[in-house]
Design an enzyme around this catalytic site. Structure first.
Site, PDB file in Angstrom:
ATOM      1  N   THR A  78      37.547  34.735  30.746  1.00 42.34           N
ATOM      2  CA  THR A  78      36.669  35.661  31.396  1.00 42.34           C
ATOM      3  C   THR A  78      35.347  35.765  30.695  1.00 42.34           C
ATOM      4  OG1 THR A  78      36.479  37.737  32.475  1.00 42.34           O
ATOM      5  CG2 THR A  78      37.146  37.823  30.215  1.00 42.34           C
TER       6      THR A  78
ATOM      7  N   SER B 145      16.438  43.622  39.936  1.00 39.92           N
ATOM      8  CA  SER B 145      15.140  44.316  39.902  1.00 39.92           C
ATOM      9  C   SER B 145      14.933  45.084  38.607  1.00 39.92           C
ATOM     10  CB  SER B 145      15.034  45.247  41.111  1.00 39.92           C
ATOM     11  OG  SER B 145      16.115  46.144  41.131  1.00 39.92           O
TER      12      SER B 145
ATOM     13  N   GLU C 164      32.273  47.587  35.924  1.00 40.75           N
ATOM     14  CA  GLU C 164      31.089  48.293  36.423  1.00 40.75           C
ATOM     15  C   GLU C 164      31.479  49.500  37.279  1.00 40.75           C
ATOM     16  OE1 GLU C 164      27.861  44.665  36.393  1.00 40.75           O
ATOM     17  OE2 GLU C 164      29.120  44.951  38.127  1.00 40.75           O
TER      18      GLU C 164
ATOM     19  N   ASN D 229      25.175  47.270  41.300  1.00 38.78           N
ATOM     20  CA  ASN D 229      25.023  45.913  41.801  1.00 38.78           C
ATOM     21  C   ASN D 229      24.048  45.769  42.956  1.00 38.78           C
ATOM     22  OD1 ASN D 229      26.734  44.166  40.153  1.00 38.78           O
ATOM     23  ND2 ASN D 229      28.272  45.689  40.694  1.00 38.78           N
TER      24      ASN D 229
END
Lengths: 409, 409
Positions: free
Chosen positions: B197, B409, B281, B404
């Site tokens: 991973t 940006s 996340e 996500n």
């Protein structure tokens, strides 16, 4: 049940009026299965037993109504279809089988037909026993009061988290005579059909046999319902049934006189599948994934679905971010033949990557503007063969998380 | 780059201090690859070439550094490892291969070793060319200033959206002498390793050969890194390397004297894999999926991963909803042998479904209380065989969507 959501911003602007089809009537009822103050059962009654074709979930844990439809399909004749929302009657064990048996007995009596001419579907929460006694009285009344015009009302009665009712219609000529194909569907979540999607019903008065119907249904499903995915999750209840109310004059699927009919039939399936994706839970954008240049159709489909189901691609589209690196990732993880150094990727007509690297001088600005659209085309050329597949998916938004965080409460 | 997120609520309460390992030193630098004001390169330098073993992404579109590691592995000797964050050097075509070549040349010169004794990894955005000239000077200085204690700093330098640095350590005896196994990893998103991973590095002074190391690494990976999933998305860059700095006294993986070492080695991998999942996340809850009673280990794993990756299961866990119907759905869609009427499902020790239906009289209240935990055990007994697999996943929250939606940006 989820809080009622506002209508999807991608809902069709106009709802077609479905014309009557000779030999079929429809009705709805409030049986109080779970919801209050709305219809939750619909029945479709055929004057004479209709030819029937079907495709069902490939889930290893199908619902009790799916078991029943599968068992009845070999006979190929349908007199009545009863569908309820609010409870899926899935994973309900012997109680579930008993509930479908009782419902089908009530329906057979009301429609004056054989037990195996009854078709049933249920949609809603999984695992709750369905109290079939609630149908008693209702089905008989529905048979009595059924009307040839109640298409939209029927589509409304089978909604769960759908934010709009899904109907479609086409008219077509066979040998100089005009016939109709009507369809309705429900969708919303747990959508990654592996054979059909959720619930959809198609009816036609075209004089085709059950074998013709089954042939066209199986073919069209592959590129319509089986090509859309909201969340990669395959329902236990997916059921797609098609009924033909006329005589079985045409029995050969390859008959040249049926070409226009086959196409119209496909259009209705495609239209309904698109409505299902446009009502994906929490959706703001449709993704149309066009994969070409693959070594086989199966590879093209697996790659397209890998992109359509990738949470990272879906969140990027939600964020209007032309993050093509994630598309490379999704192509790579699909496990199908791909060559990093031949890959081409585009958003709409804007090629962002070619031959394994970023396209020189593509306009990030034009790309950012493109990502603001409601429908985003993601084009991928694998560059190894000539097979292609188009899949449809949707973005992954906070609303999806919200809707599904408290579905049962 | 994502906005900096607060530290995961599931981060370990204590960070272990990793002891020095004979024969290895570490250093970090700020090369300004993408981030400002933080380290983004780490180097691990071996006094003498170390035995090395590795497993890599199965992605069909691997990154350039993965290509380089794969090419160097047959030699089995590592003098220096260089890892950067901020740019994955993936899907960068010929420029990418040139960048790894230049980096490896700089590193080989700095470490005074052969080109194929250099190992590289890169993590960050995909598709952006990596400017390898930025490493010039830095690598040489890192080699000069490397220290045996810089484990935690090195783990920090390779973070991207990780909210905490991931390190683990074990000490173990072989034939009366004490050896150490240290490890570090990074994770966060694009985590559904299909072989390893993301990035993880293990170092030991145990006197084992590269073959022993590779054997244990391959075995342990299957039930550690390959058993966790954050979002079902497999990275282009997954790299897991293990280094042994001592002499190759032990060359037989089955040697009984290595039993404790093998176990300690496994524990470090398991510990790092758990830290990766606990930093998924947007995570608020870990799911531990225990599948048993399957007909094969592969089937057990596929079912466990189907549950762990299901957006509907993940959102239900986020919503603290014991929605076991969705677990039935995920079992069913896995496509592996399963019998609806033998399935048993539990949350922790609370059995909610047995023999294909809801368990009579289980307490919804107790279940609701259980769902408030940080770690949710989902137990599924397929009831058909005796094979089992345990997988780890996490919930799907609005924060995941937010993180996500604007990564670039």
């Amino acid at each position: 049940m989820a809080k009622s959501s506002p209508v999807s911003p991608l809902a069709p602007k106009q709802v077609p009026v479905l014309p009557p089809i000779k030999g079929v009537t429809l009705a709805t009822a409030e049986a109080g299965i779970k919801y209050k103050g709305r219809t939750d059962v619909m029945a479709m009654i055929f004057d004479k037993p209709a030819a029937v074709a079907g495709v069902f979930t490939k889930s290893k844990c199908p619902s009790a109504p799916v078991d029943l439809c599968r068992a009845h399909l070999p006979k190929g004749r349908a007199k009545i279809l009863v569908v309820n929302s609010g409870n899926a009657n899935a994973f309900t064990g012997k109680k579930g089988a008993a509930a479908t048996k009782l419902t089908a007995e009530i329906a057979a009596k009301a429609a004056n037909c054989d037990f195996d001419e009854v078709y049933l579907s249920s949609t809603g929460v999984i695992g709750e026993p369905l109290d079939a006694t609630k149908f008693e009285g209702h089905i008989e009344k529905m048979v009595q009061n059924a009307s040839p015009d109640a298409w939209l009302q029927s589509a409304q009665a089978i909604m769960t988290t759908d934010t709009f009712a899904k109907v479609a219609t086409q008219q077509v000529e066979i040998d100089g005579k005009t016939y109709t194909v009507n369809g309705m569907a429900k969708g919303a979540g747990m959508i990654a059909p592996d054979m059909a999607t959720m619930l959809a019903y198609i009816v036609t008065d075209a004089p085709v046999s059950a074998a013709v119907l089954q042939n066209y249904l199986t073919q069209s499903t592959e590129t319509t319902f089986n090509a859309v995915t909201v969340d990669g999750d395959t329902s236990t209840s997916d059921t797609l049934l098609a009924f033909a109310t006329g005589p079985a004059d045409y029995t050969n699927p390859e008959d040249k006189k049926l070409v226009a009919f086959k196409s119209a039939f496909h259009d209705v399936l495609h239209n309904l599948a698109m409505q299902i994706i446009r009502d994906g839970e929490g959706i703001r954008k449709v993704m149309r994934i066009e994969v070409e240049g693959a070594t086989s159709k199966a590879a093209a489909k697996k790659i397209a679905m890998s992109i359509a189901n990738s949470p990272l691609v879906k969140t990027a589209v939600a964020g209007e971010d032309a993050n093509w690196g994630r598309i490379v990732m999704a192509v790579g993880k699909a496990g199908e033949p791909a060559d990093r150094d031949r890959l081409q990727i585009r958003f709409g007509d804007i090629v962002v990557a070619r031959d394994g690297e970023r396209e020189e001088g593509y306009s990030e600005e034009a790309c950012a503007a493109y990502m603001k659209n409601d429908e985003i085309v993601i084009g991928v050329d694998i560059g190894l063969g000539s097979e292609r597949f188009t899949a449809w998916g949707c973005d992954l938004t906070k609303e999806y998380v919200e809707i599904n965080g408290d579905y049962r409460s």
